[in-house]
Motif scaffolding. Structure first.
Motif, PDB file in Angstrom:
ATOM      1  N   VAL A  98       0.833  -1.207   0.000  1.00 51.01           N
ATOM      2  CA  VAL A  98       0.000   0.000   0.000  1.00 51.01           C
ATOM      3  C   VAL A  98       0.866   1.254   0.000  1.00 51.01           C
ATOM      4  O   VAL A  98       2.049   1.223   0.332  1.00 51.01           O
ATOM      5  CB  VAL A  98      -0.920   0.016   1.251  1.00 51.01           C
ATOM      6  CG1 VAL A  98      -1.897  -1.148   1.212  1.00 51.01           C
ATOM      7  CG2 VAL A  98      -0.101  -0.006   2.537  1.00 51.01           C
ATOM      8  N   PHE A  99       0.228   2.364  -0.364  1.00 52.25           N
ATOM      9  CA  PHE A  99       0.873   3.676  -0.298  1.00 52.25           C
ATOM     10  C   PHE A  99       0.572   4.286   1.076  1.00 52.25           C
ATOM     11  O   PHE A  99      -0.573   4.281   1.536  1.00 52.25           O
ATOM     12  CB  PHE A  99       0.345   4.585  -1.409  1.00 52.25           C
ATOM     13  CG  PHE A  99       0.792   4.169  -2.782  1.00 52.25           C
ATOM     14  CD1 PHE A  99       2.000   4.598  -3.304  1.00 52.25           C
ATOM     15  CD2 PHE A  99      -0.004   3.326  -3.552  1.00 52.25           C
ATOM     16  CE1 PHE A  99       2.415   4.200  -4.558  1.00 52.25           C
ATOM     17  CE2 PHE A  99       0.402   2.930  -4.818  1.00 52.25           C
ATOM     18  CZ  PHE A  99       1.616   3.363  -5.322  1.00 52.25           C
ATOM     19  N   VAL A 100       1.616   4.818   1.717  1.00 52.44           N
ATOM     20  CA  VAL A 100       1.464   5.361   3.065  1.00 52.44           C
ATOM     21  C   VAL A 100       1.894   6.823   3.101  1.00 52.44           C
ATOM     22  O   VAL A 100       2.706   7.269   2.287  1.00 52.44           O
ATOM     23  CB  VAL A 100       2.271   4.546   4.098  1.00 52.44           C
ATOM     24  CG1 VAL A 100       1.750   3.118   4.184  1.00 52.44           C
ATOM     25  CG2 VAL A 100       3.761   4.541   3.757  1.00 52.44           C
ATOM     26  N   PRO A 150     -11.219   8.320  -4.343  1.00 54.15           N
ATOM     27  CA  PRO A 150      -9.884   7.734  -4.282  1.00 54.15           C
ATOM     28  C   PRO A 150      -8.830   8.747  -4.729  1.00 54.15           C
ATOM     29  O   PRO A 150      -9.142   9.754  -5.352  1.00 54.15           O
ATOM     30  CB  PRO A 150      -9.978   6.583  -5.276  1.00 54.15           C
ATOM     31  CG  PRO A 150     -10.923   7.095  -6.324  1.00 54.15           C
ATOM     32  CD  PRO A 150     -11.939   7.950  -5.582  1.00 54.15           C
ATOM     33  N   VAL A 151      -7.582   8.439  -4.452  1.00 54.79           N
ATOM     34  CA  VAL A 151      -6.447   9.232  -4.935  1.00 54.79           C
ATOM     35  C   VAL A 151      -6.064   8.697  -6.307  1.00 54.79           C
ATOM     36  O   VAL A 151      -5.809   7.503  -6.461  1.00 54.79           O
ATOM     37  CB  VAL A 151      -5.248   9.129  -3.973  1.00 54.79           C
ATOM     38  CG1 VAL A 151      -4.055   9.889  -4.527  1.00 54.79           C
ATOM     39  CG2 VAL A 151      -5.615   9.626  -2.590  1.00 54.79           C
ATOM     40  N   THR A 152      -6.040   9.555  -7.306  1.00 58.65           N
ATOM     41  CA  THR A 152      -5.632   9.098  -8.639  1.00 58.65           C
ATOM     42  C   THR A 152      -4.114   8.921  -8.671  1.00 58.65           C
ATOM     43  O   THR A 152      -3.377   9.639  -7.979  1.00 58.65           O
ATOM     44  CB  THR A 152      -6.043  10.110  -9.720  1.00 58.65           C
ATOM     45  OG1 THR A 152      -5.326  11.334  -9.513  1.00 58.65           O
ATOM     46  CG2 THR A 152      -7.536  10.379  -9.689  1.00 58.65           C
ATOM     47  N   PRO A 153      -3.622   7.983  -9.468  1.00 54.59           N
ATOM     48  CA  PRO A 153      -2.168   7.839  -9.601  1.00 54.59           C
ATOM     49  C   PRO A 153      -1.494   9.139 -10.028  1.00 54.59           C
ATOM     50  O   PRO A 153      -0.369   9.432  -9.587  1.00 54.59           O
ATOM     51  CB  PRO A 153      -2.027   6.739 -10.652  1.00 54.59           C
ATOM     52  CG  PRO A 153      -3.260   5.922 -10.496  1.00 54.59           C
ATOM     53  CD  PRO A 153      -4.341   6.903 -10.173  1.00 54.59           C
ATOM     54  N   ASP A 194      -5.856   5.886  -0.090  1.00 55.74           N
ATOM     55  CA  ASP A 194      -6.843   5.161  -0.890  1.00 55.74           C
ATOM     56  C   ASP A 194      -6.552   5.409  -2.368  1.00 55.74           C
ATOM     57  O   ASP A 194      -7.297   6.098  -3.070  1.00 55.74           O
ATOM     58  CB  ASP A 194      -8.253   5.638  -0.518  1.00 55.74           C
ATOM     59  CG  ASP A 194      -9.335   4.880  -1.276  1.00 55.74           C
ATOM     60  OD1 ASP A 194      -9.025   3.813  -1.838  1.00 55.74           O
ATOM     61  OD2 ASP A 194     -10.482   5.370  -1.293  1.00 55.74           O
ATOM     62  N   VAL A 195      -5.460   4.830  -2.846  1.00 52.83           N
ATOM     63  CA  VAL A 195      -5.005   5.078  -4.214  1.00 52.83           C
ATOM     64  C   VAL A 195      -5.743   4.147  -5.176  1.00 52.83           C
ATOM     65  O   VAL A 195      -5.897   2.948  -4.920  1.00 52.83           O
ATOM     66  CB  VAL A 195      -3.483   4.864  -4.330  1.00 52.83           C
ATOM     67  CG1 VAL A 195      -3.016   5.035  -5.775  1.00 52.83           C
ATOM     68  CG2 VAL A 195      -2.745   5.836  -3.419  1.00 52.83           C
ATOM     69  N   GLN A 196      -6.173   4.716  -6.273  1.00 45.99           N
ATOM     70  CA  GLN A 196      -6.832   3.934  -7.321  1.00 45.99           C
ATOM     71  C   GLN A 196      -5.902   2.817  -7.801  1.00 45.99           C
ATOM     72  O   GLN A 196      -4.710   3.021  -8.008  1.00 45.99           O
ATOM     73  CB  GLN A 196      -7.181   4.862  -8.484  1.00 45.99           C
ATOM     74  CG  GLN A 196      -7.905   4.204  -9.638  1.00 45.99           C
ATOM     75  CD  GLN A 196      -8.128   5.198 -10.758  1.00 45.99           C
ATOM     76  OE1 GLN A 196      -8.187   6.403 -10.540  1.00 45.99           O
ATOM     77  NE2 GLN A 196      -8.235   4.690 -11.975  1.00 45.99           N
TER      78      GLN A 196
END
Length: 322
Positions: free
Chosen positions: A168-170, A182-185, A260-262
């Motif tokens: 996951v991204f932190v 969500p967070v877009t890339p 919450d990354v896509q």
């Protein structure tokens, strides 16, 4: 040469650690005893095996050649011990287990349960800084089993998946992207990232994600330790991409947040791996079956509450989605 297996075992341990003191600790000997064994071996060989410069130790050319043969001899001896154990149908003896550093956050809990059922097995863990180091241990016949993500493609191994491995991204707890769902890339492209070193499986999966989405966030720093990366993220130095298994305490304590990354988390699988040409001892077979039977349930129960959102279907990610 009039050498002993004890001398070869001591020599191989010093060569692996490049330290007489650390080799002594691993072998439960005193440093002078280790030094004496190496000196006796050098006298039998007739060549120096190590170059010593202060506290720095390195192998000579003769030492590098002898190490290849020493590892073969010790591997054959281990195979003989395993064969005798199989004939006696006993689960005793030493079991060498290699693992990437990320697995140290969950494997000890499994091993405690295993030892309760198999008290006659002595476990020795070899924690590698990254995947490349663990593959080297497998190639050198220095471990019986390996717990890792991607199995090596250039080595004949048997790999069996036993659990999902979400990555996951932190971010630090006050980061504005934690309020975006969500967070877009593309939103990540402006953020500095703290990454694991090249050779790490986590680093490769992060770079693969960036490549798929055609983004190139700035690399603020490289660190060879999950613990160091977590501290840097908490200090606000940047975002990172880490195994979910490594951040449970920090997320529960509010010190880190999961973005919450896509198209995230990236769910891979954990594998138990051994050389395909090597017959496992009864102890190694017992641990292999234990990990395959109990690993997924333990990790799913531990990690599911950490996922983004209480109703997020990704919270139930299992091996079937890896």
């Amino acid at each position: 040469m009039n050498v002993t297996l004890r001398q070869m075992r001591v020599f191989a341990e010093v060569a692996r650690r490049l330290s007489f003191v650390r080799a002594a600790e691993a072998l439960h000997l005193t440093p002078p005893a280790v030094t004496m064994q190496v000196k006796e071996l050098e006298a039998a060989v007739g060549l120096p095996l190590f170059e010593r410069s202060g506290r720095q130790v390195s192998l000579t050319t003769a030492g590098e050649y002898l190490l290849l043969h020493a590892r073969r001899m010790l591997a054959v001896l281990k195979d003989a011990e395993d064969a005798m154990a199989r004939l006696k149908h006993v689960e005793v003896g030493r079991l060498d287990v290699g693992l990437v550093s990320t697995a140290k956050y969950f494997l000890p809990r499994l091993l405690v349960q295993f030892r309760e059922q198999h008290p006659g097995v002595e476990l020795k863990l070899h924690v590698s800084a990254n995947r490349e180091q663990l593959v080297a241990l497998l190639r050198g016949n220095e471990i019986d089993l390996a717990i890792m993500g991607r199995p090596p493609k250039d080595l004949a191994t048997r790999a069996e998946a036993f659990a999902a491995h979400p990555q996951v991204f932190v971010a630090p707890p006050d980061h504005p992207l934690l309020r975006v769902h969500p967070v877009t890339p593309l939103a990540l492209e402006r953020e500095p990232f703290i990454a694991r070193e090249p050779g790490s499986g986590t680093r490769k999966h992060m770079e693969d994600f960036f490549a798929r989405h055609r983004i190139a966030p700035p690399l603020a720093m490289e660190m060879p330790s999950n613990e160091s990366i977590k501290q840097a993220v908490m200090a606000g130095m940047g975002l990172s991409f880490l195994s979910l298994h490594t951040i449970g305490l920090e997320v529960r304590s509010g010190l880190l947040g999961i973005l919450d990354v896509q198209d995230a988390p990236i769910v891979r699988s954990w594998n138990v791996v051994h050389l395909s040409g090597r017959t496992l001892s009864p102890a190694a077979e017992a641990l292999r079956y234990f990990v395959l039977e109990h690993g997924e349930a333990m990790l799913a129960a531990h990690d599911a509450p950490l996922m983004v959102g209480p109703n997020d279907p990704r919270a139930t990610a299992t091996l079937s989605s890896a």
